[in-house]
Design a protein around this motif. Structure first.
Motif, PDB file in Angstrom:
ATOM      1  N   ALA A 151      39.379  46.134  45.767  1.00 13.53           N
ATOM      2  CA  ALA A 151      38.604  46.751  44.887  1.00 13.53           C
ATOM      3  C   ALA A 151      39.671  46.911  43.835  1.00 13.53           C
ATOM      4  CB  ALA A 151      38.413  48.254  45.345  1.00 13.53           C
ATOM      5  N   ALA A 152      40.972  47.004  43.737  1.00 10.48           N
ATOM      6  CA  ALA A 152      41.994  47.139  42.814  1.00 10.48           C
ATOM      7  C   ALA A 152      42.361  45.744  41.980  1.00 10.48           C
ATOM      8  CB  ALA A 152      43.320  47.407  43.204  1.00 10.48           C
ATOM      9  N   ILE A 153      42.121  44.786  42.741  1.00 10.46           N
ATOM     10  CA  ILE A 153      42.046  43.396  42.343  1.00 10.46           C
ATOM     11  C   ILE A 153      40.888  42.997  41.500  1.00 10.46           C
ATOM     12  CG2 ILE A 153      41.930  40.805  42.864  1.00 10.46           C
ATOM     13  CD1 ILE A 153      43.540  41.600  45.292  1.00 10.46           C
ATOM     14  N   ASP A 154      39.597  43.530  41.943  1.00  9.30           N
ATOM     15  CA  ASP A 154      38.523  43.251  41.191  1.00  9.30           C
ATOM     16  C   ASP A 154      38.680  44.277  39.943  1.00  9.30           C
ATOM     17  OD1 ASP A 154      37.137  41.951  43.181  1.00  9.30           O
ATOM     18  OD2 ASP A 154      35.740  43.620  44.032  1.00  9.30           O
ATOM     19  N   HIS A 155      39.077  45.586  39.619  1.00  4.15           N
ATOM     20  CA  HIS A 155      38.953  46.211  38.915  1.00  4.15           C
ATOM     21  C   HIS A 155      40.186  45.391  37.729  1.00  4.15           C
ATOM     22  CE1 HIS A 155      39.374  49.820  36.238  1.00  4.15           C
ATOM     23  NE2 HIS A 155      40.714  49.712  36.204  1.00  4.15           N
ATOM     24  N   TYR A 156      41.288  44.738  38.225  1.00  5.50           N
ATOM     25  CA  TYR A 156      42.417  44.213  37.357  1.00  5.50           C
ATOM     26  C   TYR A 156      41.884  43.302  36.458  1.00  5.50           C
ATOM     27  CZ  TYR A 156      46.735  41.583  36.480  1.00  5.50           C
ATOM     28  OH  TYR A 156      47.818  40.954  35.944  1.00  5.50           O
ATOM     29  N   PHE A 157      40.844  42.498  36.759  1.00  7.89           N
ATOM     30  CA  PHE A 157      40.239  41.705  35.646  1.00  7.89           C
ATOM     31  C   PHE A 157      39.184  42.228  34.836  1.00  7.89           C
ATOM     32  CE2 PHE A 157      41.777  38.784  39.301  1.00  7.89           C
ATOM     33  CZ  PHE A 157      42.560  37.972  38.481  1.00  7.89           C
ATOM     34  N   ALA A 158      38.769  43.512  35.216  1.00  4.22           N
ATOM     35  CA  ALA A 158      37.769  44.099  34.195  1.00  4.22           C
ATOM     36  C   ALA A 158      38.406  44.352  32.990  1.00  4.22           C
ATOM     37  CB  ALA A 158      37.489  45.271  34.925  1.00  4.22           C
ATOM     38  N   GLY A 159      37.442  43.790  31.943  1.00  5.41           N
ATOM     39  CA  GLY A 159      38.186  43.794  30.392  1.00  5.41           C
ATOM     40  C   GLY A 159      38.933  42.662  30.130  1.00  5.41           C
ATOM     41  N   SER A 160      39.253  41.819  30.834  1.00  4.70           N
ATOM     42  CA  SER A 160      39.963  40.713  30.588  1.00  4.70           C
ATOM     43  C   SER A 160      39.283  39.678  29.664  1.00  4.70           C
ATOM     44  CB  SER A 160      40.775  40.146  31.972  1.00  4.70           C
ATOM     45  OG  SER A 160      41.328  40.842  32.195  1.00  4.70           O
ATOM     46  N   VAL A 161      40.055  38.835  28.961  1.00  2.46           N
ATOM     47  CA  VAL A 161      39.584  37.652  28.235  1.00  2.46           C
ATOM     48  C   VAL A 161      40.242  36.483  28.743  1.00  2.46           C
ATOM     49  CG1 VAL A 161      39.531  36.588  25.872  1.00  2.46           C
ATOM     50  CG2 VAL A 161      38.861  38.709  26.318  1.00  2.46           C
ATOM     51  N   PHE A 162      39.480  35.440  28.883  1.00  2.74           N
ATOM     52  CA  PHE A 162      40.052  34.095  29.248  1.00  2.74           C
ATOM     53  C   PHE A 162      39.625  33.158  28.121  1.00  2.74           C
ATOM     54  CE2 PHE A 162      40.564  35.880  33.297  1.00  2.74           C
ATOM     55  CZ  PHE A 162      41.098  35.251  34.198  1.00  2.74           C
TER      56      PHE A 162
END
Length: 323
Positions: free
Chosen positions: A58-69
């Protein structure tokens, strides 16, 4: 006399009660309360407690929230892959990708002929779009369209300038560089070849360590024993990638996020866990041994001013239709 005896007997019982019975009752009450609290805690642990592995996922999922690639046509392939998996962590990622996009032409002015990614209906510089999004983390994948546009050192300078421009618009954003991936064996064109790609990735590692940027080693997971892009990961007999390759992207990115969360990454972001001098020296020695020395009058890699660059506007690299 009898009255006095009875009085003393009653007084004795009172003392016994006060000295023994009452404290025992208090102890019993306290013990009962403690047991009840312990039972309550155990019950809460049973109901609220989660599998640590699930908590990390779940923490890994949250880590990418709001990221830009952001990146080129290979990144566009990952965007398409993610669009078919919106119900996963990939659904929380914003993509700013375009065919033929590079760190060189990212610095060119936006025009009808430019290849800047479209955001909110129009082409914009990547740093303008990132500033509008106020992204938490920015993952950058460039190089395939840059190899024939300048030297490796010049491309690193352009990379650093794009990052400086992004930081000027979004100062709190974390920067994460994704390594450049390889071409299929023998399919390189001009300076776009796997020898140069390996050299470029070493320079990117050095930049990441020196500046507190993350570095995602994707290339080593998408290469065969010869250091080339395997056929099962190549969709066009050149550089573009298959769904199986993007499965690897996803797995590598999640493993990378875990190391950042746990603080075990070799490339800590913003100096969270500084690297040892030995690690930095090793990366520098590897890069210097594989590339020519940079002239003394070359501009420094890290810059802080917001600049744009003119220059050759021809499009080369994988974004251009293969012959």
């Amino acid at each position: 006399m009898k009255k006095g005896w009875k009085y003393r007997l009653l007084s004795g019982f009172s003392v016994m009660i006060l000295a023994g019975a009452v404290p025992m009752a208090v102890y019993a009450e306290e013990e009962s309360a403690a047991q009840a609290q312990e039972a309550s805690s155990e019950t809460a642990g049973e109901t609220d407690g989660e599998d640590p592995a699930l908590v990390m996922e779940a923490a890994i999922d949250h880590y990418f929230a709001g990221s830009v690639f952001t990146g080129d046509s290979v990144m566009m392939g990952f965007r398409n892959y993610a669009m078919n998996r919106r119900n996963t962590y990939l659904g929380g990622i914003q993509f700013l990708a375009s065919g033929s996009f590079s760190v060189h032409n990212a610095l060119w002015p936006v025009s009808s002929k430019s290849v800047h990614p479209v955001f909110q209906g129009q082409q914009r510089s990547v740093w303008e779009s990132v500033g509008m999004l106020q992204a938490k983390r920015i993952f950058m994948f460039f190089g395939l369209n840059d190899m024939n546009m300048g030297t490796l050192e010049n491309t690193c300078d352009c990379y650093a300038q794009v990052i400086a421009n992004i930081k000027a618009h979004c100062p709190d954003a974390e920067i994460h560089i994704i390594s450049m991936t390889y071409t299929k064996q023998g399919k390189g064109r001009g300076n776009l070849n796997n020898t140069n790609i390996r050299r470029f990735n070493e320079l990117l590692k050095q930049m990441a360590l020196q500046n507190g940027w993350g570095f995602v080693d994707l290339a080593s997971h998408l290469s065969d024993a010869n250091g080339d892009l395997p056929a099962e990961y190549c969709s066009d007999n050149y550089v573009h990638q298959t769904g199986a390759a993007y499965d690897v992207w996803s797995a590598v990115l999640r493993k990378y996020a875990r190391t950042q969360i746990e603080g075990t990454s070799q490339f800590p972001v913003n100096g969270q866990k500084p690297q040892t001098d030995d690690n930095l020296q090793e990366s520098q020695e590897t890069a210097s041994s594989e590339t020519e020395e940079t002239p003394e009058d070359e501009p420094e890699t890290q810059v802080s001013r917001v600049l744009t660059s003119g220059g050759n506007t021809s499009q080369t690299g994988p974004g251009v239709k293969a012959d």
